[in-house]
Design a protein around this motif. Sequence first.
Motif, PDB file in Angstrom:
ATOM      1  N   GLU A 159      31.024  44.553  42.116  1.00 48.85           N
ATOM      2  CA  GLU A 159      31.226  43.973  40.794  1.00 48.85           C
ATOM      3  C   GLU A 159      29.897  43.874  40.055  1.00 48.85           C
ATOM      4  O   GLU A 159      29.822  44.117  38.870  1.00 48.85           O
ATOM      5  CB  GLU A 159      31.870  42.583  40.910  1.00 48.85           C
TER       6      GLU A 159
ATOM      7  N   ASP B  30      42.476  55.012  37.604  1.00 48.48           N
ATOM      8  CA  ASP B  30      41.908  54.263  36.481  1.00 48.48           C
ATOM      9  C   ASP B  30      41.944  55.087  35.196  1.00 48.48           C
ATOM     10  O   ASP B  30      41.749  56.299  35.217  1.00 48.48           O
ATOM     11  CB  ASP B  30      40.465  53.853  36.777  1.00 48.48           C
TER      12      ASP B  30
ATOM     13  N   LYS C 224      35.826  44.062  28.632  1.00 45.80           N
ATOM     14  CA  LYS C 224      34.607  43.511  28.053  1.00 45.80           C
ATOM     15  C   LYS C 224      34.805  43.598  26.547  1.00 45.80           C
ATOM     16  O   LYS C 224      34.837  44.689  25.980  1.00 45.80           O
ATOM     17  CB  LYS C 224      33.370  44.299  28.478  1.00 45.80           C
TER      18      LYS C 224
ATOM     19  N   GLN D 210      34.358  38.651  29.128  1.00 44.42           N
ATOM     20  CA  GLN D 210      34.684  39.521  30.259  1.00 44.42           C
ATOM     21  C   GLN D 210      35.805  38.888  31.059  1.00 44.42           C
ATOM     22  O   GLN D 210      35.723  37.711  31.402  1.00 44.42           O
ATOM     23  CB  GLN D 210      33.483  39.694  31.185  1.00 44.42           C
ATOM     24  N   GLN D 211      36.827  39.686  31.346  1.00 47.74           N
ATOM     25  CA  GLN D 211      37.944  39.140  32.111  1.00 47.74           C
ATOM     26  C   GLN D 211      38.755  40.269  32.730  1.00 47.74           C
ATOM     27  O   GLN D 211      38.843  41.366  32.171  1.00 47.74           O
ATOM     28  CB  GLN D 211      38.841  38.297  31.211  1.00 47.74           C
ATOM     29  N   ARG D 212      39.338  39.978  33.887  1.00 43.93           N
ATOM     30  CA  ARG D 212      40.303  40.887  34.508  1.00 43.93           C
ATOM     31  C   ARG D 212      41.672  40.275  34.232  1.00 43.93           C
ATOM     32  O   ARG D 212      41.974  39.172  34.652  1.00 43.93           O
ATOM     33  CB  ARG D 212      40.079  41.001  36.017  1.00 43.93           C
TER      34      ARG D 212
ATOM     35  N   ASN E 213      45.987  46.093  36.561  1.00 48.43           N
ATOM     36  CA  ASN E 213      44.968  45.209  36.001  1.00 48.43           C
ATOM     37  C   ASN E 213      44.326  45.870  34.792  1.00 48.43           C
ATOM     38  O   ASN E 213      44.270  47.095  34.701  1.00 48.43           O
ATOM     39  CB  ASN E 213      43.857  44.925  37.015  1.00 48.43           C
TER      40      ASN E 213
ATOM     41  N   ARG F 164      40.641  45.500  33.140  1.00 50.65           N
ATOM     42  CA  ARG F 164      39.306  44.912  33.209  1.00 50.65           C
ATOM     43  C   ARG F 164      38.640  45.100  31.850  1.00 50.65           C
ATOM     44  O   ARG F 164      38.411  46.226  31.414  1.00 50.65           O
ATOM     45  CB  ARG F 164      38.506  45.551  34.341  1.00 50.65           C
TER      46      ARG F 164
END
Length: 150
Positions: A40, A103, A131, A141-143, A127, A129
């Motif tokens: 990460e 992805d 920004k 920033q978050q998932r 998911n 991800r």
Amino acid sequence: MIREIKGWHVLTGFIMAFGVIIAVNLTLAVQAVRTFPGLEVANSYVASQTFDAERDAQVALGWDVNATLTGHDLALRVLEHGQPIAPVVESATFGRATSVQRDQTPDFAFDGDAMRASVDGGPGNWNLRLKLRSADGTLFQQRVIVKVMP
């Protein structure tokens, strides 16, 4: 007719049993390493030095973020005080939680209600991800766990 169990029968049984166990463990270990998405952050200590300040700034934005997938339509809704907004998307990666093989980088367009993009999804755990950059320059920033709609 009763057959006698000899030493080589027992040895063969042990070798076969442990051979199966070792083969399964090696297969699972190789799959785990091959599908691991990676780190990460490059240096967790350095990242931890600014974590609290970045989190507080992000929480102060008051954003409510959710994502849904209906067919091939990925909808990202960012609400600020209940109103939909379109922040600058610095990066967005749509994919599985455990693998980076499928992805995708969605190209979002704001329609007044949500930011939408066409993706190759399907059922299962997805998911997003993110920004995002706010108007005042704060990095968000978050998932986000994507809710798959029927």
